[in-house]
Design a protein around this motif. Sequence first.
Motif, short mmCIF file in Angstrom:
data_model
loop_
_atom_site.label_atom_id
_atom_site.label_comp_id
_atom_site.label_asym_id
_atom_site.label_seq_id
_atom_site.Cartn_x
_atom_site.Cartn_y
_atom_site.Cartn_z
N UNK A 102 36.55 1.63 -26.76
CA UNK A 102 36.53 3.09 -26.50
C UNK A 102 36.20 3.38 -25.07
N UNK A 103 36.58 4.56 -24.60
CA UNK A 103 36.29 4.70 -23.32
C UNK A 103 35.33 6.11 -23.18
N UNK A 104 34.53 6.41 -22.35
CA UNK A 104 33.63 7.47 -22.26
C UNK A 104 34.33 8.89 -21.64
N UNK A 105 33.92 9.99 -21.74
CA UNK A 105 34.32 11.13 -20.95
C UNK A 105 33.48 10.97 -19.51
N UNK A 106 33.77 12.02 -18.57
CA UNK A 106 33.29 11.95 -17.41
C UNK A 106 31.66 12.48 -17.34
N UNK A 107 31.40 13.17 -18.64
CA UNK A 107 30.04 13.80 -18.57
C UNK A 107 29.01 12.75 -19.39
N UNK A 108 29.34 11.43 -19.71
CA UNK A 108 28.52 10.57 -20.51
C UNK A 108 27.81 10.14 -19.58
N UNK A 109 26.17 10.14 -19.86
CA UNK A 109 25.20 10.16 -19.12
C UNK A 109 24.85 8.59 -18.63
N UNK A 111 27.11 6.55 -17.65
CA UNK A 111 28.15 5.87 -17.01
C UNK A 111 27.46 5.19 -15.65
N UNK A 112 28.17 4.13 -15.09
CA UNK A 112 27.64 3.50 -13.90
C UNK A 112 27.86 4.74 -12.69
N UNK A 113 27.05 4.58 -11.79
CA UNK A 113 27.06 5.52 -10.82
C UNK A 113 28.54 5.54 -9.97
N UNK A 114 29.11 6.71 -9.76
CA UNK A 114 30.22 7.07 -9.18
C UNK A 114 31.57 6.54 -10.05
N UNK A 115 31.10 6.40 -11.33
CA UNK A 115 32.23 6.06 -12.09
C UNK A 115 32.71 7.04 -12.78
N UNK A 116 34.02 7.17 -13.30
CA UNK A 116 34.47 8.45 -14.00
C UNK A 116 34.91 8.01 -15.64
N UNK A 117 34.87 8.88 -16.31
CA UNK A 117 35.34 8.67 -17.66
C UNK A 117 36.64 7.84 -17.61
N UNK A 118 37.44 7.89 -18.87
CA UNK A 118 38.63 7.17 -18.99
C UNK A 118 39.50 7.74 -19.99
N UNK A 171 49.12 8.72 -26.40
CA UNK A 171 48.09 9.35 -25.43
C UNK A 171 46.73 9.16 -26.12
N UNK A 172 45.64 8.72 -25.00
CA UNK A 172 44.36 8.22 -25.70
C UNK A 172 43.39 9.02 -24.75
N UNK A 173 42.93 10.20 -25.39
CA UNK A 173 41.68 10.62 -24.65
C UNK A 173 40.58 9.92 -24.81
N UNK A 174 39.53 10.19 -23.71
CA UNK A 174 38.34 9.34 -23.89
C UNK A 174 37.66 9.80 -25.19
N UNK A 218 26.62 1.95 -26.78
CA UNK A 218 27.58 2.81 -25.90
C UNK A 218 28.74 3.30 -26.87
N UNK A 219 29.52 2.38 -27.39
CA UNK A 219 30.73 2.68 -28.37
C UNK A 219 30.15 3.71 -29.42
N UNK A 220 29.30 3.80 -30.19
CA UNK A 220 28.95 4.41 -31.22
C UNK A 220 28.67 5.90 -30.53
N UNK A 221 28.08 5.79 -29.21
CA UNK A 221 27.73 7.11 -28.91
C UNK A 221 29.07 7.86 -28.23
N UNK A 222 30.14 7.22 -27.73
CA UNK A 222 30.93 8.03 -27.10
C UNK A 222 32.31 8.20 -27.88
N UNK A 223 32.36 7.57 -29.06
CA UNK A 223 33.34 7.68 -30.21
C UNK A 223 33.44 9.25 -30.73
N UNK A 224 34.76 9.66 -30.50
CA UNK A 224 35.12 11.18 -31.14
C UNK A 224 35.46 10.85 -32.54
N UNK A 225 34.40 11.07 -33.45
CA UNK A 225 34.49 10.77 -34.70
C UNK A 225 35.61 12.00 -35.59
#
Length: 325
Positions: A102-109, A111-118, A171-174, A218-225
């Motif tokens: 699973x991938x995070x959104x842009x605002x996931x706290x 995230x590595x510095x400078x990295x985007x969500x996906x 189509x696979x939103x974060x 991290x996966x449990x945190x960013x999953x859109x249930x």
Amino acid sequence: MPTPYPLQFQPEFKERVWGGRALEQFGLTPPEGHIGEGWMIADHPNGTTKVLNGALAGKGLDEVREQLGTAWLGTKGVSEKGGRFPLLIKLLDCNDDLSVQVHPTDDYEALPPGELGKTEMWYVLDAKPGAHIIYGLNEGVDRAVLKEALENGTVMDTLRQVPVEAGDTFFIPAGTVHALCAGVVVAEIQQNSDTTYRIYDYNRPGLDGKPRELHVEDSLNVTAYEGAGATTMKTNDATPGEWLKLAECPYFVVEKGIVAERWELSTSAESFTILVVCEGSGTLEWDNADSDKIELKAGQCYLLPANLGSYTLDGNTTVLRSYLP
């Protein structure tokens, strides 16, 4: 400033435990090993592609961005966060199952510095009979259910498995739990990010013989249930000479076009255009071309500058067109 022209890049190949040799079918020459990813157009610390053709040959996409900026990439064409090219274009050879991820959104706290969500999308170029993917959670799976399934080894029971064939689009939103599985080759258009959280990896060893790292918390945190808006469609009824919209989100628009005769098109000052050639063959011509027209074949990817203007596709080929909304 050089006269604008379509840019083709030398792919950056990535060995993956699940990769194979299928990218050779596109005339590409990956190195030895289990090659899972060809980064076709990339401007990322983990891979930057270099121009193959024309006046800018040898320059990395990062150099093109820095030197030519919005004139070539469009007024929307440079990412506000991190300053990089906003998209990453890949071809993926799934000779074995990918990890469930699973991938995070842009605002996931975290995230590595400078990295985007996906947020990403797949177009299936080839699929063996019976091939499938993992695409989202089963009904009623929440964080507690997923966490318990991970702890007791029954995570596969919580996942939706979907059969796939060539021409399918996903189509696979974060936030969408997903995995490509064995026997599938896809074109992937995604945010310019290399952040993946692995939930489950079948207890298999990596290329180094050791288990690959999992990112369960991290996966449990960013999953859109409740779902993130993932959509899928069949595209085999696309009409020649008309664009069929496959995905539209704040990060990209992707359309499928079937070329059956001369098709006159144009770029926009707001955004570059990316063409991925899916099948068949044809030609790409443009105004003020100081060289012969480009011969198109499956597997090629081209970056058309925002200031290219008019261009023409011809032949019998299927392409994906991607641009910024």
